[in-house]
Design an enzyme around this catalytic site. Structure first.
Site, PDB file in Angstrom:
ATOM      1  N   THR A 156      24.440  -2.941   6.296  1.00 25.01           N
ATOM      2  CA  THR A 156      24.411  -2.554   4.621  1.00 25.01           C
ATOM      3  C   THR A 156      24.002  -3.052   4.016  1.00 25.01           C
ATOM      4  O   THR A 156      23.819  -3.381   3.015  1.00 25.01           O
ATOM      5  CB  THR A 156      24.050  -1.181   4.457  1.00 25.01           C
ATOM      6  OG1 THR A 156      25.880  -1.249   4.404  1.00 25.01           O
ATOM      7  CG2 THR A 156      24.179  -0.439   5.898  1.00 25.01           C
ATOM      8  N   ASP A 161      24.957  10.080   9.769  1.00 22.86           N
ATOM      9  CA  ASP A 161      23.574  11.319   9.092  1.00 22.86           C
ATOM     10  C   ASP A 161      23.286  11.932   9.320  1.00 22.86           C
ATOM     11  O   ASP A 161      22.280  12.642   9.848  1.00 22.86           O
ATOM     12  CB  ASP A 161      22.344  10.550   9.306  1.00 22.86           C
ATOM     13  CG  ASP A 161      22.814   8.635   8.389  1.00 22.86           C
ATOM     14  OD1 ASP A 161      23.287   8.670   7.383  1.00 22.86           O
ATOM     15  OD2 ASP A 161      21.788   7.894   8.923  1.00 22.86           O
ATOM     16  N   HIS A 213      26.745  10.527   2.323  1.00 21.14           N
ATOM     17  CA  HIS A 213      26.122  12.172   2.589  1.00 21.14           C
ATOM     18  C   HIS A 213      25.134  12.748   1.475  1.00 21.14           C
ATOM     19  O   HIS A 213      25.455  12.403   0.114  1.00 21.14           O
ATOM     20  CB  HIS A 213      27.750  12.860   2.676  1.00 21.14           C
ATOM     21  CG  HIS A 213      28.542  12.318   3.596  1.00 21.14           C
ATOM     22  ND1 HIS A 213      28.451  12.430   4.324  1.00 21.14           N
ATOM     23  CD2 HIS A 213      29.838  12.441   3.575  1.00 21.14           C
ATOM     24  CE1 HIS A 213      29.581  12.363   5.615  1.00 21.14           C
ATOM     25  NE2 HIS A 213      30.355  11.807   4.646  1.00 21.14           N
ATOM     26  N   GLY A 243      24.598  14.840   8.925  1.00 22.59           N
ATOM     27  CA  GLY A 243      24.946  15.825   8.079  1.00 22.59           C
ATOM     28  C   GLY A 243      25.728  16.539   7.913  1.00 22.59           C
ATOM     29  O   GLY A 243      25.954  18.080   7.575  1.00 22.59           O
TER      30      GLY A 243
HETATM   31  P1  GDP Z   1      25.071  12.490   6.571  1.00 20.78           P
HETATM   32  O1  GDP Z   1      25.896  11.322   6.461  1.00 20.78           O
HETATM   33  O2  GDP Z   1      25.355  13.217   8.392  1.00 20.78           O
HETATM   34  O3  GDP Z   1      26.119  14.103   5.678  1.00 20.78           O
HETATM   35  O4  GDP Z   1      24.042  13.247   6.557  1.00 20.78           O
HETATM   36  P2  GDP Z   1      22.650  12.580   5.158  1.00 20.78           P
HETATM   37  O5  GDP Z   1      23.227  13.547   4.529  1.00 20.78           O
HETATM   38  O6  GDP Z   1      22.347  11.185   5.655  1.00 20.78           O
HETATM   39  O7  GDP Z   1      21.555  14.073   6.170  1.00 20.78           O
HETATM   40  C1  GDP Z   1      21.546  14.914   6.397  1.00 20.78           C
HETATM   41  C2  GDP Z   1      20.124  15.018   5.300  1.00 20.78           C
HETATM   42  O8  GDP Z   1      19.412  16.523   5.959  1.00 20.78           O
HETATM   43  C3  GDP Z   1      20.719  15.338   3.593  1.00 20.78           C
HETATM   44  O9  GDP Z   1      19.440  14.971   3.778  1.00 20.78           O
HETATM   45  C4  GDP Z   1      20.844  17.095   3.989  1.00 20.78           C
HETATM   46  O10 GDP Z   1      20.688  17.531   2.605  1.00 20.78           O
HETATM   47  C5  GDP Z   1      19.768  17.628   5.159  1.00 20.78           C
HETATM   48  N1  GDP Z   1      20.322  18.492   5.860  1.00 20.78           N
HETATM   49  C6  GDP Z   1      21.436  19.084   6.001  1.00 20.78           C
HETATM   50  N2  GDP Z   1      21.300  20.296   7.014  1.00 20.78           N
HETATM   51  C7  GDP Z   1      20.040  20.501   7.079  1.00 20.78           C
HETATM   52  C8  GDP Z   1      19.164  21.530   7.484  1.00 20.78           C
HETATM   53  O11 GDP Z   1      19.941  22.799   8.578  1.00 20.78           O
HETATM   54  N3  GDP Z   1      18.320  21.678   7.166  1.00 20.78           N
HETATM   55  C9  GDP Z   1      16.893  21.386   6.376  1.00 20.78           C
HETATM   56  N4  GDP Z   1      16.163  21.243   6.553  1.00 20.78           N
HETATM   57  N5  GDP Z   1      18.042  19.658   6.080  1.00 20.78           N
HETATM   58  C10 GDP Z   1      18.932  19.492   6.348  1.00 20.78           C
END
Ligand code: GDP
Length: 424
Positions: A130, A13, A41, A15
């Site tokens: 999960t 998670d 994601h 990003g």
């Molecule tokens: P992943 O599984 O690694 O892709 O991560 P997730 O999707 O679970 O979590 C990342 C969350 O943070 C998502 O809701 C993204 O839209 C959000 N996100 C990613 N980068 C940023 C950022 O730089 N700032 C903010 N505010 N949100 C972000």
């Protein structure tokens, strides 16, 4: 760079989806090489906001070929549901832009049920599954008791093979867990329905990748979860059941001879963790609630509130090393803007001594965080697009992390949107 992996450095998670979505414009082929529908994601783009679980994040880019490699746990029902949602938003998914390896094993309904049965048996010692069937699936894969996607094209063989597998599987289902046995006709009906939906996308991706490589195409390898959830190097047993590390990417993708030119490690500006297991830098109470709310830290696949804390330098440095990261994307820096001072878990105290090394899993239970503080910046940075426009305190935080983890931070993300990125 011709071949690149995007991987998580911590617990997942971080990003990654957002970073893959950003960099896919430079690649011809995006490949998922491990994991199943157990993690997600989040991608935000012109089509809307999507929680992707199985589909590679390149699915939104025209001209990009997306591949589900042999290392993936393929739940046809979950994939079809996800494809339907993405297509309903106007994204075209065809056998030209999505290819599923004929060597990808299928995750069947009994894998999901076995996850729940085992977690119930473990009671308070549960691993925090999960319940998407991932651990039972990978156990079966290593026992060679799985159906490969390509077997859908051989119905007679499939029926006989599945009958053999079910005879074996039902021993566990009935004798170990006391549950109802699975019937061949039910499983065949399920395969007919959902396997039938994804059949047009199944092909020999190994030869596709070989030919694409020969034609000079650029590959992007996409991981799920982070280094600390890796089956070999993570916080065992609170890991996933596959290898999330970049070194596995060529194998799980279906091009084992390929070399990675770049590994982009994604690190969140603070720590989050879903599920059970040691999480040394964890915050509780009001402090944790504030950060969780600010960052919207709830699981994409499960909706579970994530555990939160400050950035963990010890775990992150270890993750960078295990991933062999060559460049770091630091995400969600904007979320820290509300803090007066920025906490950092600089090292651990373990059995009365300071350590910079990530401990053996058993010792991790005794590790205590040593917290240091940096100055906060207390201003909204979500609109910043150039390094020189970041407040000095925010720059200092990035530079501190970069030095401490020993890897260049080439991307600083300040928002979830595609363009909310600072390149360094
Ligand atoms: P992943 O599984 O690694 O892709 O991560 P997730 O999707 O679970 O979590 C990342 C969350 O943070 C998502 O809701 C993204 O839209 C959000 N996100 C990613 N980068 C940023 C950022 O730089 N700032 C903010 N505010 N949100 C972000």
């Amino acid at each position: 760079m011709s071949n690149c992996a995007i991987v998580g450095i911590n617990w997942g998670d971080e990003g990654k989806g957002r970073m893959v979505d950003l960099v896919t414009q430079d690649y011809d082929v995006v490949i998922r090489y491990q994991g199943g529908s157990n993690a997600g994601h989040t991608v935000i783009n012109e089509y809307g906001k999507f929680g992707l679980h199985l589909l590679p994040s390149g699915i939104f880019r025209k001209g990009v070929v997306n591949i589900l490699g042999n290392g993936v746990a393929l739940d046809c029902e979950a994939l079809w549901e996800e494809m339907s949602g993405v297509m309903a938003a106007g994204v075209s998914i065809t056998p030209d832009n999505l290819k599923i390896s004929e060597r990808t094993p299928l995750l069947l309904p009994y894998h999901r049920d076995l996850d729940s049965l085992e977690e119930a048996r473990l009671k308070d010692k549960k691993y925090g599954s999960t319940k998407r069937g991932i651990a039972p699936f990978y156990s079966d894969k290593y026992q060679k008791k799985v159906i490969l996607a390509g077997e859908l094209f051989h119905p007679e063989h499939l029926k006989a093979h599945l009958a053999d597998i079910l005879e074996w599987k039902n021993l566990t289902v009935e004798k170990v867990y006391g549950a109802q046995p699975y019937k061949l006709e039910d499983m065949l009906a399920w395969l007919d329905e959902f396997g039938g939906k994804i059949k047009p996308f199944i092909c020999n991706t190994v030869t596709f990748l070989r030919d694409a490589q020969a034609a000079g195409k650029k590959f992007l390898f996409e991981a799920q979860l982070g280094a600390l959830r890796d089956l070999d190097f993570g916080i065992i047993p609170y890991t996933t059941s596959s290898n999330a590390i970049a070194a596995y990417a060529p194998v799980g993708a279906g091009c084992p001879g390929i070399k990675l030119d770049e590994v982009i490690g994604v690190v969140k500006a603070y720590s989050t963790c879903v599920g059970e297991g040691p999480f040394t830098c964890e915050w509780f109470g009001e402090e944790a609630d504030k950060l969780r709310e600010a960052g919207g830290e709830y699981g994409v696949s499960t909706g579970r509130p994530r555990r939160v804390g400050p950035i963990d330098i010890v775990a992150t440095r270890y993750g960078v090393q295990m991933q062999g990261a060559t460049n770091i994307a630091l995400t969600k820096l904007d979320i820290l803007s509300y803090m007066d001072k920025i906490p950092v878990c600089a090292r651990y105290e373990l059995h009365g001594e300071m350590t910079d090394e990530f401990p053996f899993p058993v010792d991790l239970n005794d590790a205590k965080p040593v917290i240091e503080y940096l100055d906060g910046w207390k201003e909204d940075i979500a609109g910043v697009r150039r390094w020189e426009d970041l407040p000095k305190a925010a720059q200092d935080y990035v530079l501190y992390v970069e030095k401490a983890i020993g890897c260049h931070i080439g991307y600083v993300s300040v928002g979830p949107e595609r363009d909310a990125i600072i390149l360094r």
